[in-house]
Design a protein around this motif. Sequence first.
Motif, PDB file in Angstrom:
ATOM      1  N   LEU A  41       0.848  -1.186   0.000  1.00 34.78           N
ATOM      2  CA  LEU A  41       0.000   0.000   0.000  1.00 34.78           C
ATOM      3  C   LEU A  41       0.890   1.245   0.000  1.00 34.78           C
ATOM      4  O   LEU A  41       2.019   1.211   0.492  1.00 34.78           O
ATOM      5  N   PRO A  42       0.386   2.368  -0.514  1.00 31.35           N
ATOM      6  CA  PRO A  42       1.171   3.601  -0.430  1.00 31.35           C
ATOM      7  C   PRO A  42       1.167   4.140   1.000  1.00 31.35           C
ATOM      8  O   PRO A  42       0.155   4.075   1.698  1.00 31.35           O
ATOM      9  N   GLU A  43       2.309   4.649   1.426  1.00 25.18           N
ATOM     10  CA  GLU A  43       2.361   5.229   2.767  1.00 25.18           C
ATOM     11  C   GLU A  43       1.466   6.461   2.860  1.00 25.18           C
ATOM     12  O   GLU A  43       0.793   6.689   3.871  1.00 25.18           O
ATOM     13  N   GLN A  44       1.450   7.257   1.799  1.00 26.26           N
ATOM     14  CA  GLN A  44       0.540   8.402   1.700  1.00 26.26           C
ATOM     15  C   GLN A  44      -0.606   8.022   0.776  1.00 26.26           C
ATOM     16  O   GLN A  44      -0.377   7.696  -0.389  1.00 26.26           O
ATOM     17  N   GLY A  45      -1.818   8.027   1.269  1.00 24.30           N
ATOM     18  CA  GLY A  45      -2.974   7.626   0.467  1.00 24.30           C
ATOM     19  C   GLY A  45      -4.252   7.891   1.235  1.00 24.30           C
ATOM     20  O   GLY A  45      -4.234   8.448   2.340  1.00 24.30           O
ATOM     21  N   ARG A  46      -5.380   7.499   0.649  1.00 26.05           N
ATOM     22  CA  ARG A  46      -6.686   7.732   1.278  1.00 26.05           C
ATOM     23  C   ARG A  46      -7.101   6.463   2.040  1.00 26.05           C
ATOM     24  O   ARG A  46      -7.256   5.398   1.441  1.00 26.05           O
ATOM     25  N   TYR A  47      -7.296   6.616   3.346  1.00 34.14           N
ATOM     26  CA  TYR A  47      -7.649   5.475   4.184  1.00 34.14           C
ATOM     27  C   TYR A  47      -8.802   5.837   5.118  1.00 34.14           C
ATOM     28  O   TYR A  47      -8.960   6.995   5.523  1.00 34.14           O
ATOM     29  N   ALA A  48      -9.595   4.834   5.445  1.00 28.47           N
ATOM     30  CA  ALA A  48     -10.629   4.963   6.471  1.00 28.47           C
ATOM     31  C   ALA A  48     -10.552   3.724   7.349  1.00 28.47           C
ATOM     32  O   ALA A  48     -10.046   2.678   6.940  1.00 28.47           O
ATOM     33  N   VAL A  49     -11.063   3.853   8.562  1.00 30.77           N
ATOM     34  CA  VAL A  49     -11.116   2.718   9.483  1.00 30.77           C
ATOM     35  C   VAL A  49     -12.574   2.468   9.857  1.00 30.77           C
ATOM     36  O   VAL A  49     -13.340   3.406  10.082  1.00 30.77           O
ATOM     37  N   VAL A  50     -12.933   1.196   9.887  1.00 33.64           N
ATOM     38  CA  VAL A  50     -14.283   0.773  10.263  1.00 33.64           C
ATOM     39  C   VAL A  50     -14.173  -0.095  11.515  1.00 33.64           C
ATOM     40  O   VAL A  50     -13.334  -0.991  11.575  1.00 33.64           O
ATOM     41  N   VAL A  51     -14.995   0.193  12.510  1.00 36.89           N
ATOM     42  CA  VAL A  51     -15.056  -0.635  13.718  1.00 36.89           C
ATOM     43  C   VAL A  51     -16.467  -1.190  13.826  1.00 36.89           C
ATOM     44  O   VAL A  51     -17.438  -0.432  13.891  1.00 36.89           O
ATOM     45  N   CYS A  74     -21.988  -6.880   6.241  1.00 35.89           N
ATOM     46  CA  CYS A  74     -21.569  -6.582   7.609  1.00 35.89           C
ATOM     47  C   CYS A  74     -22.652  -5.826   8.365  1.00 35.89           C
ATOM     48  O   CYS A  74     -22.568  -4.592   8.506  1.00 35.89           O
ATOM     49  N   PRO A  75     -23.696  -6.497   8.830  1.00 36.68           N
ATOM     50  CA  PRO A  75     -24.679  -5.794   9.631  1.00 36.68           C
ATOM     51  C   PRO A  75     -24.016  -5.209  10.871  1.00 36.68           C
ATOM     52  O   PRO A  75     -23.164  -5.857  11.488  1.00 36.68           O
ATOM     53  N   GLY A  76     -24.413  -3.983  11.203  1.00 33.87           N
ATOM     54  CA  GLY A  76     -23.772  -3.273  12.303  1.00 33.87           C
ATOM     55  C   GLY A  76     -24.178  -3.827  13.652  1.00 33.87           C
ATOM     56  O   GLY A  76     -24.664  -4.952  13.748  1.00 33.87           O
ATOM     57  N   PRO A  77     -23.973  -3.025  14.674  1.00 33.77           N
ATOM     58  CA  PRO A  77     -23.574  -1.628  14.607  1.00 33.77           C
ATOM     59  C   PRO A  77     -22.093  -1.457  14.259  1.00 33.77           C
ATOM     60  O   PRO A  77     -21.253  -2.260  14.656  1.00 33.77           O
ATOM     61  N   GLY A  78     -21.832  -0.387  13.510  1.00 41.20           N
ATOM     62  CA  GLY A  78     -20.467  -0.108  13.132  1.00 41.20           C
ATOM     63  C   GLY A  78     -20.237   1.375  12.965  1.00 41.20           C
ATOM     64  O   GLY A  78     -21.156   2.130  12.636  1.00 41.20           O
ATOM     65  N   GLY A  79     -19.002   1.808  13.221  1.00 42.95           N
ATOM     66  CA  GLY A  79     -18.623   3.205  13.057  1.00 42.95           C
ATOM     67  C   GLY A  79     -17.580   3.349  11.973  1.00 42.95           C
ATOM     68  O   GLY A  79     -16.681   2.509  11.851  1.00 42.95           O
ATOM     69  N   ILE A  80     -17.705   4.398  11.167  1.00 44.16           N
ATOM     70  CA  ILE A  80     -16.791   4.649  10.046  1.00 44.16           C
ATOM     71  C   ILE A  80     -16.103   5.984  10.274  1.00 44.16           C
ATOM     72  O   ILE A  80     -16.768   7.005  10.499  1.00 44.16           O
ATOM     73  N   SER A  81     -14.786   5.965  10.205  1.00 42.29           N
ATOM     74  CA  SER A  81     -14.014   7.188  10.424  1.00 42.29           C
ATOM     75  C   SER A  81     -14.080   8.100   9.208  1.00 42.29           C
ATOM     76  O   SER A  81     -14.451   7.657   8.114  1.00 42.29           O
ATOM     77  N   PRO A  82     -13.678   9.350   9.358  1.00 40.33           N
ATOM     78  CA  PRO A  82     -13.427  10.178   8.170  1.00 40.33           C
ATOM     79  C   PRO A  82     -12.210   9.631   7.414  1.00 40.33           C
ATOM     80  O   PRO A  82     -11.477   8.780   7.914  1.00 40.33           O
ATOM     81  N   LEU A 135      -5.515   7.608  14.747  1.00 43.19           N
ATOM     82  CA  LEU A 135      -6.549   8.635  14.865  1.00 43.19           C
ATOM     83  C   LEU A 135      -7.842   8.167  14.231  1.00 43.19           C
ATOM     84  O   LEU A 135      -8.932   8.324  14.814  1.00 43.19           O
ATOM     85  N   ALA A 136      -7.750   7.587  13.046  1.00 42.09           N
ATOM     86  CA  ALA A 136      -8.958   7.114  12.351  1.00 42.09           C
ATOM     87  C   ALA A 136      -9.685   6.048  13.171  1.00 42.09           C
ATOM     88  O   ALA A 136     -10.922   6.033  13.241  1.00 42.09           O
ATOM     89  N   ARG A 137      -8.934   5.161  13.812  1.00 41.74           N
ATOM     90  CA  ARG A 137      -9.583   4.131  14.645  1.00 41.74           C
ATOM     91  C   ARG A 137     -10.345   4.766  15.800  1.00 41.74           C
ATOM     92  O   ARG A 137     -11.490   4.400  16.095  1.00 41.74           O
ATOM     93  N   ARG A 138      -9.723   5.739  16.463  1.00 48.20           N
ATOM     94  CA  ARG A 138     -10.399   6.400  17.586  1.00 48.20           C
ATOM     95  C   ARG A 138     -11.670   7.108  17.130  1.00 48.20           C
ATOM     96  O   ARG A 138     -12.706   7.078  17.819  1.00 48.20           O
ATOM     97  N   LEU A 139     -11.621   7.728  15.970  1.00 47.70           N
ATOM     98  CA  LEU A 139     -12.805   8.425  15.458  1.00 47.70           C
ATOM     99  C   LEU A 139     -13.901   7.431  15.060  1.00 47.70           C
ATOM    100  O   LEU A 139     -15.086   7.686  15.254  1.00 47.70           O
ATOM    101  N   ALA A 140     -13.493   6.282  14.498  1.00 42.27           N
ATOM    102  CA  ALA A 140     -14.479   5.249  14.154  1.00 42.27           C
ATOM    103  C   ALA A 140     -15.131   4.696  15.417  1.00 42.27           C
ATOM    104  O   ALA A 140     -16.349   4.439  15.449  1.00 42.27           O
TER     105      ALA A 140
END
Length: 399
Positions: free
Chosen positions: A192-202, A257-265, A275-280
């Motif tokens: 994966l690229p070190e700089q790229g667009r990522y999101a985290v889902v919990v 993937c039925p939730g509940p689930g949180g999606i980060s920015p 940071l993304a994990r905490r926000l998710a």
Amino acid sequence: MGGHRARTDREWSVLASASRALLDRVPRLTDQLIEELRAHSVQFDLAVPRDEHWQQIDRAMRYGIEAITAPRDAPRPDLEYARALGRRRAEQGLALDLLLHAYRHAGYLVWDELLRIVGEQDPADLPLLVHTASHMWSGVDVQATAVAEAYRTTEREMHRRSDERVQALLDALLEGRPSPGLAARAAAGLDLPEQGRYAVVVVRVERQGGREPFERITAAEGMRFFWRMRADCEIAVVALEPDAGLAELAEELSRPCPGPGGISPVVESLAELGLARRLAETALRTIAPGSQLMVRLDSCLPTALVVGQPELAARLIADVFGPLLELDPSDRAVLLETLDAWLEYGGSAGRAATRLYCHRNTVFNRLRRLEHLTSRSLSRPRDLIEMTLALDAFRLTPG
């Protein structure tokens, strides 16, 4: 070898004599084999140091030649050495097909040299030697099988260890543990690229009877998923292509993937996954008990502010809903359900009444009573904000 005709004493004598003579020629055969392997593929020189390669071929040939005339029930150092070479070549990264080519090509050189030796000693014995060919080639096949099995076992173990190292790097990123070069190593391991667009889902899960509650998708259009299991949740790091956004991600997850689930920015680098994990996780905490929604943080920021400050949330509930807390629980529930419905339908008493199966005047009466108990007016923006946030805080407070 079980299916082959037994050697006669004369055949055995011819083979044993030629094999003893052949041992003296192993250094020359080793030189020849190395040159022919180098001509076949440059990978032999790139993967295996020349001196090491020479010594290992010399020893493997000697073990193989000695095995030709060894009693059937004797120990097999040739097979032990083949397994050791299989493990070593897997670690060095030489392709298995090249390793097997080397073993079989060595067999051809050995056989040709046996023919040459017998021809030199007594050409009349050549037919006797030919009768032993199947025995020799059977031995080469057994050695090739041993080397291939050891290679594949080592390769699987290396892949497992590599996967574990990469997963450990990913875990460290998700935990937000600072370490020089961590993101770069994870990028290389995950491709994966070190700089790229990522999101985290919990996603909160309840595992029952050993069954998984949802399907871990690994890829979708414009997205790649990397899952990590936790005791009470599943975490996905999602690599997003430029044309993939959070709306598409939420839609993609809603089916398997039925939730509940949180999606980060969206964050812009692997280093920001903590940071993304905490926000998710914050987005996940905004979901009311019993709901199976997949919630994006950017769609619930006011509620996220409330759940992110539990002490202030408790004070907000006490300050705004203090008098309601003294009511009978069923009476309080009716008032708060009415407020929730009224807010959900944008302040429409008629639509709220339809959802609550009552008359719109009943909705108005309940809201007026709520205003009286809280000393706040739903027509004043600041009071409305306080009431809305207090309702979210009350709904998401355990107990």
